[in-house]
Design a protein around this motif. Structure first.
Motif, PDB file in Angstrom:
ATOM      1  N   UNK A 605       5.143  -6.270   3.996  1.00 40.93           N
ATOM      2  CA  UNK A 605       5.250  -7.658   4.441  1.00 40.93           C
ATOM      3  C   UNK A 605       6.360  -7.871   5.461  1.00 40.93           C
ATOM      4  N   UNK A 606       7.500  -7.175   5.268  1.00 43.51           N
ATOM      5  CA  UNK A 606       8.685  -7.480   6.069  1.00 43.51           C
ATOM      6  C   UNK A 606       9.035  -6.424   7.113  1.00 43.51           C
ATOM      7  N   UNK A 607       8.785  -5.156   6.819  1.00 38.25           N
ATOM      8  CA  UNK A 607       9.180  -4.122   7.785  1.00 38.25           C
ATOM      9  C   UNK A 607       7.915  -3.463   8.351  1.00 38.25           C
ATOM     10  N   UNK A 608       7.129  -4.298   8.962  1.00 40.87           N
ATOM     11  CA  UNK A 608       5.813  -3.886   9.454  1.00 40.87           C
ATOM     12  C   UNK A 608       5.877  -2.976  10.674  1.00 40.87           C
ATOM     13  N   UNK A 609       7.097  -2.750  11.234  1.00 42.99           N
ATOM     14  CA  UNK A 609       7.224  -1.856  12.383  1.00 42.99           C
ATOM     15  C   UNK A 609       7.268  -0.389  11.971  1.00 42.99           C
ATOM     16  N   UNK A 610       7.300  -0.108  10.677  1.00 41.74           N
ATOM     17  CA  UNK A 610       7.401   1.277  10.205  1.00 41.74           C
ATOM     18  C   UNK A 610       6.281   2.142  10.762  1.00 41.74           C
ATOM     19  N   UNK A 611       6.676   3.329  11.223  1.00 42.32           N
ATOM     20  CA  UNK A 611       5.622   4.288  11.497  1.00 42.32           C
ATOM     21  C   UNK A 611       5.895   5.633  10.824  1.00 42.32           C
ATOM     22  N   UNK A 612       7.001   5.728  10.075  1.00 42.96           N
ATOM     23  CA  UNK A 612       7.206   6.858   9.170  1.00 42.96           C
ATOM     24  C   UNK A 612       7.743   6.285   7.857  1.00 42.96           C
ATOM     25  N   UNK A 613       6.987   6.472   6.776  1.00 42.92           N
ATOM     26  CA  UNK A 613       7.391   6.019   5.449  1.00 42.92           C
ATOM     27  C   UNK A 613       7.285   7.205   4.495  1.00 42.92           C
ATOM     28  N   UNK A 614       8.446   7.685   4.024  1.00 36.89           N
ATOM     29  CA  UNK A 614       8.492   8.866   3.167  1.00 36.89           C
ATOM     30  C   UNK A 614       9.263   8.506   1.897  1.00 36.89           C
ATOM     31  N   UNK A 615       8.541   8.420   0.786  1.00 32.48           N
ATOM     32  CA  UNK A 615       9.129   8.085  -0.508  1.00 32.48           C
ATOM     33  C   UNK A 615       8.809   9.152  -1.551  1.00 32.48           C
ATOM     34  N   UNK A 616       8.352  10.323  -1.135  1.00 30.42           N
ATOM     35  CA  UNK A 616       7.911  11.363  -2.056  1.00 30.42           C
ATOM     36  C   UNK A 616       9.018  11.931  -2.923  1.00 30.42           C
ATOM     37  N   UNK A 617       8.598  12.562  -4.026  1.00 30.13           N
ATOM     38  CA  UNK A 617       9.506  13.258  -4.954  1.00 30.13           C
ATOM     39  C   UNK A 617      10.593  12.339  -5.493  1.00 30.13           C
ATOM     40  N   UNK A 618      10.149  11.192  -6.033  1.00 30.48           N
ATOM     41  CA  UNK A 618      11.020  10.273  -6.745  1.00 30.48           C
ATOM     42  C   UNK A 618      10.374   9.964  -8.088  1.00 30.48           C
ATOM     43  N   UNK A 619      10.644   8.801  -8.633  1.00 31.07           N
ATOM     44  CA  UNK A 619      10.058   8.418  -9.914  1.00 31.07           C
ATOM     45  C   UNK A 619       9.373   7.061  -9.812  1.00 31.07           C
ATOM     46  N   UNK A 620       8.795   6.790  -8.670  1.00 33.63           N
ATOM     47  CA  UNK A 620       8.073   5.532  -8.493  1.00 33.63           C
ATOM     48  C   UNK A 620       6.809   5.544  -9.367  1.00 33.63           C
ATOM     49  N   UNK A 621       6.450   4.393  -9.879  1.00 32.22           N
ATOM     50  CA  UNK A 621       5.296   4.316 -10.766  1.00 32.22           C
ATOM     51  C   UNK A 621       4.502   3.059 -10.458  1.00 32.22           C
ATOM     52  N   UNK A 622       3.357   2.946 -11.116  1.00 35.17           N
ATOM     53  CA  UNK A 622       2.516   1.771 -10.951  1.00 35.17           C
ATOM     54  C   UNK A 622       1.516   1.917  -9.815  1.00 35.17           C
ATOM     55  N   UNK A 623       0.814   0.827  -9.560  1.00 31.65           N
ATOM     56  CA  UNK A 623      -0.215   0.826  -8.529  1.00 31.65           C
ATOM     57  C   UNK A 623       0.409   0.688  -7.144  1.00 31.65           C
ATOM     58  N   UNK A 624      -0.298   1.202  -6.177  1.00 33.25           N
ATOM     59  CA  UNK A 624       0.133   1.097  -4.798  1.00 33.25           C
ATOM     60  C   UNK A 624      -0.262  -0.272  -4.274  1.00 33.25           C
ATOM     61  N   UNK A 625       0.705  -1.112  -3.836  1.00 35.01           N
ATOM     62  CA  UNK A 625       0.355  -2.470  -3.392  1.00 35.01           C
ATOM     63  C   UNK A 625      -0.465  -2.440  -2.111  1.00 35.01           C
ATOM     64  N   UNK A 626      -1.415  -3.349  -2.024  1.00 33.93           N
ATOM     65  CA  UNK A 626      -2.274  -3.412  -0.841  1.00 33.93           C
ATOM     66  C   UNK A 626      -1.483  -3.782   0.412  1.00 33.93           C
ATOM     67  N   UNK A 627      -0.284  -4.368   0.245  1.00 36.41           N
ATOM     68  CA  UNK A 627       0.519  -4.745   1.413  1.00 36.41           C
ATOM     69  C   UNK A 627       0.935  -3.535   2.242  1.00 36.41           C
ATOM     70  N   UNK A 628       0.904  -2.342   1.634  1.00 35.60           N
ATOM     71  CA  UNK A 628       1.210  -1.132   2.409  1.00 35.60           C
ATOM     72  C   UNK A 628       0.254  -1.011   3.597  1.00 35.60           C
ATOM     73  N   UNK A 629      -0.950  -1.503   3.427  1.00 36.70           N
ATOM     74  CA  UNK A 629      -1.951  -1.406   4.487  1.00 36.70           C
ATOM     75  C   UNK A 629      -1.630  -2.307   5.674  1.00 36.70           C
ATOM     76  N   UNK A 630      -0.610  -3.137   5.562  1.00 42.95           N
ATOM     77  CA  UNK A 630      -0.221  -3.976   6.685  1.00 42.95           C
ATOM     78  C   UNK A 630       0.628  -3.205   7.703  1.00 42.95           C
TER      79      UNK A 630
END
Length: 914
Positions: A605-630
């Protein structure tokens, strides 16, 4: 003789004043009380005719620039006898040029430059038949050059440079019989240069920074030409010797085109003082006859294909600027360079020069200000004497051989602003005396050596207010990071052995734009003083250290932050919500930490200029929010090795950047900051402070991507082409959404180690750029899509341990992979697997099935064979001729018939046996 101006003209001038906001009161005496102030002929900037009393000149340029803002008074046209009007540097607030000016028929000289005017240039200006000087440069005029300008037959000087004019130059425009100066540079003009073949009166012709095409025009009839500037166009073809037939030519700039030829084409230009051939396709050897250009003061041959050895410039004693960079020159640097006492600027970088550089090369270069020998195989063996290189301020020696000892000759220099001795084979400690030379430093780069030891407290060594940049990366510095200069523009300490905390940051003043502390042994929690850099910091890299604790919320108030790298640490807790304030972020890499919680919705929603998003190898859980597709600009997505679950959103097809075949420069962060250094080009100049050049300290974008099963870094050019999705090692379930096949330029897709089921999308072959595909260890079923055979660039494939069945599609790519790419699919058959489709497996446990799509084929084939068999039997009984032919054919083909019938009926039998 009259002594006062005419009343209506006085009122017109007062209206001119009324329509301008006089910011500093420079026109305060216009119309003020007092006998002397009533006579407008005595007002500043106004001159009247001694005979008629009419105002004939109005010039408001004797005041500082931008002292006035407003609009032109319509009463200006009442000054009907005006011959000279100069309104340069008045801000007219993007208003158009008023038409009433075109009625002032007595105007001979009109100058309205740098005045923030826009709109088209009025074609009615051609009514000013007495006009001989017209300057409308440095505005925002658009549209085309009025064709009526060819009627300005008295015009001798015309400058329309630095506007937004487009289209072609009007025909016959170059034949204006009195035109001596024409400057149309820095516009959007196009077409050919052929209209200037008859410009016999032109002395100066500047068409730089446009889009002119075709070959260089034959300018031999332009016999008066002294300056020809065609820099930065789209000119092609060979240059000819005819340009040197212009015996008056002193200035020639054809740089940044696509021209080719040899240096010998210009040796005959004996009167040239300025020659720029840079960024073209000139090639061949540099002739020794270069020394015949004895008048040459400026020579730029950079970024071409000149080869062989360097010319001997000992005859060019007037030379002050010499740039031979980015060619293919080899051999030694001639010592005769040291005789050119006027040389201010010398750039020989990015060639294949070798040999030793000694003090003889600089013997008489007492005016040298800029020296760049970078990216050669030169060895510097200097023993500088007092008085040599006393004015040297910029020194670039990257990748030269200076070590193993720290170069002592630096001690002989008086002072410098910019020093780059990176990758110079130095394996020594920095001597104490060196730090004392940094009081005027603007940029220091000693990176990529093997320099060791501990850094001293640097706060006392920097006394200027220039916000210097320090790059000490990739060395063997160790110990705690000491106090740094409070005013820093950039700091790169990455790739060393620093330890301890980074509390020193809280003593650095606002202004820091770049901070890289990655690849050290730093530890502890992050200081909570990031608010001081909220309006400056662009790049922050803390990767590969031992930092721990939560990410401080103040980090989210770095409003100009574009890249945040924090991978391979021990950060815990959730991603702070304050990071949503970093709306300019384009790189976010938090991989390999202990971060937890859900993937925040505000990322999309807020940092829509991202073109590299790397969050691998952590402990994130739950569903992937559809806002990522923005994140429409997203190019690299890595959420691997977490505890994410649920379906992969169908909106993944919204990653439109992964469907484009290239990225523009605006999506690559130029991790640099500007520093302005004085640059002498005038050989008569002593102080050397009139010219500035933009220097950049480059810090490349990078992203670590799991590529073909191995983690590797992609930088700048590689990153432009890398489009990757990695969702591996999670708990995603459901089917793979068909929309993912819309990402035509996707290069790497890794969905391994999830719980995905259903069929692999049949048109996955639409991902024509795919080089790496890993769908292993899921629950995919059905046949391998035939469209995979269309992927010509596929070099890594892993479909192992799924429930795939049937025959592996025949194709050069798919049969070229090792059998391990398909193992663990018990109902899969065909090369490169050992069991062939239709034959028992090696262990004899179970027949290997063909693809289900063949079942109906076999049943139909069996019925067809039966019908054919009955037909043949009937023919054998009732037709003696056919009987003879059949047994003859059978005798010749019995082996083929036997194998075919046995094999196909065997397959049919196995199918019905089930």
């Amino acid at each position: 003789m009259t002594s006062s101006c005419i009343e209506k003209e006085r009122k017109a001038l007062l209206d001119v004043k009324a329509n301008l906001n006089d910011l500093y009161g420079y026109l305060g005496d216009w119309g003020s009380d007092g006998e002397n102030y009533k006579d407008c002929c005595k007002w500043a900037g106004v001159r009247c005719s001694n005979l008629s009393g009419h105002v004939i000149e109005l010039d408001l340029t004797s005041y500082p620039r931008k002292s006035f803002i407003g609009k032109m008074s319509p009463l200006l046209q009442l000054l009907s006898h005006l011959q000279y009007l100069n309104l340069n540097y008045i801000d007219f607030q993007s208003n158009p040029l008023p038409n009433f000016l075109t009625s002032m028929s007595n105007l001979q000289r009109l100058e309205i430059s740098s005045s923030n005017l826009s709109g088209p240039i009025p074609y009615q200006l051609s009514n000013l038949s007495n006009l001989f000087h017209l300057d409308l440069s440095r505005n925002s005029f658009g549209g085309s050059i009025p064709s009526s300008f060819v009627d300005l037959t008295s015009l001798t000087y015309l400058s329309l440079s630095q506007n937004q004019l487009e289209g072609v130059i009007p025909k016959y425009f170059g034949n204006c019989s009195y035109l001596t100066h024409l400057d149309l540079s820095q516009n959007l003009l196009n077409g050919s240069l052929s209209i200037f073949v008859e410009c016999s009166s032109l002395i100066t012709l500047s068409l730089a920074d446009n889009s002119f095409i075709g070959s260089m025009t034959d300018f031999t009839r332009c016999t008066s030409l002294q300056k020809l500037d065609l820099y930065g166009n789209l000119l092609t073809g060979n240059t000819s010797n005819n340009v040197c037939q212009l015996t008056n030519l002193e200035y020639l700039d054809i740089g940044h085109n696509s021209l080719h030829g040899n240096m010998t084409d210009f040796i005959g230009c004996a009167f040239l003082q300025h020659l720029d051939l840079s960024s073209n396709f000139f090639r061949g050897n540099m002739p020794n006859s270069m020394g015949k250009l004895s008048n040459l003061e400026y020579l730029d041959l950079g970024n071409n294909f000149f080869n062989g050895s360097m010319s001997d410039f000992k005859g060019c004693l007037s030379l002050s600027f010499l740039d031979l960079s980015s060619n293919q020159l080899s051999g030694n640097v001639p010592k005769s360079l040291g005789l050119i006492s006027n040389l201010h600027y010398l750039d020989l970088s990015s060639n294949s020069l070798d040999g030793v550089i000694s003090e003889a090369h600089f013997l008489n270069l007492t005016k040298l200000y800029y020296l760049d020998l970078s990216h050669n195989s030169l060895e510097l063996n200097l023993n500088l004497q007092e008085g040599i290189l006393v004015r040297l301020r910029t020194i670039k020696l990257q990748s030269c051989k200076l070590g193993p000892k720290f170069p002592m000759w630096i001690k002989a220099l008086e002072r410098f602003h910019h020093l780059d001795i990176s990758n110079a084979e130095i394996s020594d400690v920095v001597p104490v005396w060196f730090w004392d030379f940094l009081d005027e430093l603007i940029f220091l780069n000693i990176s990529s050596n093997e320099i060791k030891g501990m850094l001293p407290d640097l706060t006392s060594f920097f006394t200027v207010d220039n916000f210097p940049g320090l790059d000490l990366s990739n060395n063997n510095f160790e110990g705690i990071i000491p106090s740094m200069p409070s005013e820093l523009a950039a700091l790169n300490l990455s790739g060393n052995r620093f330890s301890g905390t980074i509390s020193f940051l809280c003593d650095i003043d606002p202004g820091l734009t770049f901070l890289d502390l990655s690849n050290n042994s730093l530890s502890g929690s992050l200081p909570d003083c990031w608010l001081r850099f909220r309006n400056s910091l662009v790049v922050l890299n803390l990767s590969n250290n031992n930092f721990s604790g939560e990410i401080p919320s103040s980090l989210g108030f770095l409003f100009k932050l574009q890249a945040l790298y924090m991978r391979k640490n021990s950060f815990v807790g959730e991603v702070p919500m304050s990071l949503r304030n970093c709306t300019r972020l384009r790189f976010l890499d938090l991989r390999e930490n202990e971060l937890s919680g859900a993937i925040p919705e505000w990322i999309g929603e807020n940092i829509s200029e991202l073109y590299v998003l790397i969050l691998g190898s952590n402990k994130f859980y739950g569903r992937l929010p559809s806002q990522v597709c923005w994140l429409y600009n997203l190019q690299v997505l890595d959420l691997s090795n977490n505890a994410l679950l649920g379906d992969i959103p169908q909106c993944f097809g919204n990653f439109t950047a992964m469907a484009r075949n290239s990225f523009g420069n605006d999506t690559i962060i130029n991790h640099s900051y500007s520093i302005y250094l004085p640059l002498c080009k005038d050989p008569q100049q002593d102080v050397c402070n009139s010219y500035t050049t933009r220097q950049q300290a480059q810090f490349l974008d990078n992203a670590w991507v799991t590529w073909k099963g191995v983690e590797r870094a992609f930088e700048r050019n590689g990153l432009r082409l890398m489009k990757s999705i990695d969702l591996s090692r999670n708990n995603f379930s459901g089917e793979l959404p068909h929309e993912i096949t819309n990402l035509y330029e996707l290069v790497s897709l890794n969905l391994s180690n999830n719980q995905l089921l259903g069929q692999v999308p049949k048109d996955i072959g639409r991902l024509k750029s795919l080089e790496s595909l890993d769908l292993s260890r899921n629950e995919f079923s059905g046949a391998i899509p035939w469209s995979l055979t269309y992927l010509n660039f596929l070099s890594y494939l892993d479909l192992s341990y799924n429930n795939l069945s049937g025959k592996i599609p025949t194709g050069t790519q798919l049969q070229g992979f090792n059998y391990t790419a398909y193992r663990g699919n018990l109902q899969l058959c065909g090369p490169p697997l050992t069991p062939r489709c239709g034959f028992p497996s090696v262990d004899g446990k179970k027949y290997v099935e063909e693809d289900d799509s063949w079942k109906s084929y076999y049943i139909g084939m069996g019925a067809g064979l039966a019908t054919g068999f009955l037909g043949v039997c009937g023919a054998l009984v009732f037709n003696l001729g056919f009987r003879y032919f059949f047994f003859a054919l059978l005798s010749n083909m019995k082996d083929w018939i036997y194998v075919t019938v046995v094999v196909y009926f065997g397959k049919l039998e196995r199918k019905f046996r089930r």
